[in-house]
Design an enzyme around this catalytic site. Sequence first.
Site, PDB file in Angstrom:
ATOM      1  N   SER A  10       0.768  -1.216  -0.119  1.00 26.94           N
ATOM      2  CA  SER A  10       0.009   0.016  -0.129  1.00 26.94           C
ATOM      3  C   SER A  10       0.909   1.016  -0.141  1.00 26.94           C
ATOM      4  CB  SER A  10      -0.991   0.186   1.236  1.00 26.94           C
ATOM      5  OG  SER A  10      -1.495   1.301   1.391  1.00 26.94           O
TER       6      SER A  10
HETATM    7  N1  LIG Z   1      -7.080   7.961   1.233  1.00 27.10           N
HETATM    8  C1  LIG Z   1      -6.605   6.824   1.951  1.00 27.10           C
HETATM    9  C2  LIG Z   1      -6.536   5.901   0.956  1.00 27.10           C
HETATM   10  C3  LIG Z   1      -6.315   4.363   1.682  1.00 27.10           C
HETATM   11  C4  LIG Z   1      -6.532   3.252   0.833  1.00 27.10           C
HETATM   12  O1  LIG Z   1      -7.088   3.302  -0.254  1.00 27.10           O
HETATM   13  N2  LIG Z   1      -5.731   2.031   1.093  1.00 27.10           N
HETATM   14  C5  LIG Z   1      -6.079   0.704   0.232  1.00 27.10           C
HETATM   15  C6  LIG Z   1      -4.592   0.271   0.222  1.00 27.10           C
HETATM   16  S1  LIG Z   1      -3.312   0.998  -0.795  1.00 27.10           S
HETATM   17  C7  LIG Z   1      -6.698  -0.095   1.040  1.00 27.10           C
HETATM   18  O2  LIG Z   1      -6.911  -0.335   2.228  1.00 27.10           O
HETATM   19  N3  LIG Z   1      -7.917  -0.965   0.298  1.00 27.10           N
HETATM   20  C8  LIG Z   1      -8.797  -1.919   1.010  1.00 27.10           C
HETATM   21  C9  LIG Z   1     -10.050  -1.802   0.591  1.00 27.10           C
HETATM   22  O3  LIG Z   1     -10.496  -0.798  -0.243  1.00 27.10           O
HETATM   23  O4  LIG Z   1     -10.791  -2.845   0.803  1.00 27.10           O
HETATM   24  C10 LIG Z   1      -5.328   7.265   2.802  1.00 27.10           C
HETATM   25  O5  LIG Z   1      -4.760   8.280   2.011  1.00 27.10           O
HETATM   26  O6  LIG Z   1      -5.021   6.806   3.633  1.00 27.10           O
END
Ligand SMILES: N[C@@H](CCC(=O)N[C@@H](CS)C(=O)NCC(=O)O)C(=O)O
Length: 123
Positions: A10
Site C-alpha cells: 500500500s
Molecule cells: N485516502 C486513503 C486511501 C487508503 C487506501 O485506499 N488504502 C487501500 C490500500 S492502498 C486499502 O486499504 N484498500 C482496501 C479496501 O479498499 O478494501 C489514505 O490516504 O489513507
Amino acid sequence: MIAFYYGSGSPYAWRVWLALEQKRIPYELKLQSFSSGDLKTPEYLAINPRGRVPAIRDDGFALFESVAIMEYLDEAYDSGVPLYPGDAKRRATMTGPAIAAWIRRMEALPIVETTWPPHWKAG
Ligand SMILES: N[C@@H](CCC(=O)N[C@@H](CS)C(=O)NCC(=O)O)C(=O)O
C-alpha cells in the site's frame, strides 16, 4: 507505543511508514491482510470505519487517512525532524529537503512525471 496498521504494497501505508521512520518514532507493526478480511472486522472498523490501511492507534487515539496521520505525527512528535519545510513556496514546489516532499514525489512519479517542471526532476 504507536500501533501502525498497514497492508503489503500500500503506497498510502508507505507514506506513513516513511514518516514514522524519518521522525524516529517507535511503533509496532500490525500487518493486515486484504484477502483474509482483516480490514472488515469490527475491531478494525472501530479504528478505521472506512476499512482501509493505513491507520494508527496512539495511546487510545485512533486515526486514519495517510495525510491526516502524517500531519498528526509531525505535530504530536517533535523529534527535531520536521516532515514539512517551513517555507510555503518550498513546500508547494517540492524543493524542500523534508521527507514529505520526497514522499509526494515518489507517489506521483508514475502519474505526472511527463508533466513535471524541470526542477522536480532534478532530485
Ligand atoms: N485516502 C486513503 C486511501 C487508503 C487506501 O485506499 N488504502 C487501500 C490500500 S492502498 C486499502 O486499504 N484498500 C482496501 C479496501 O479498499 O478494501 C489514505 O490516504 O489513507
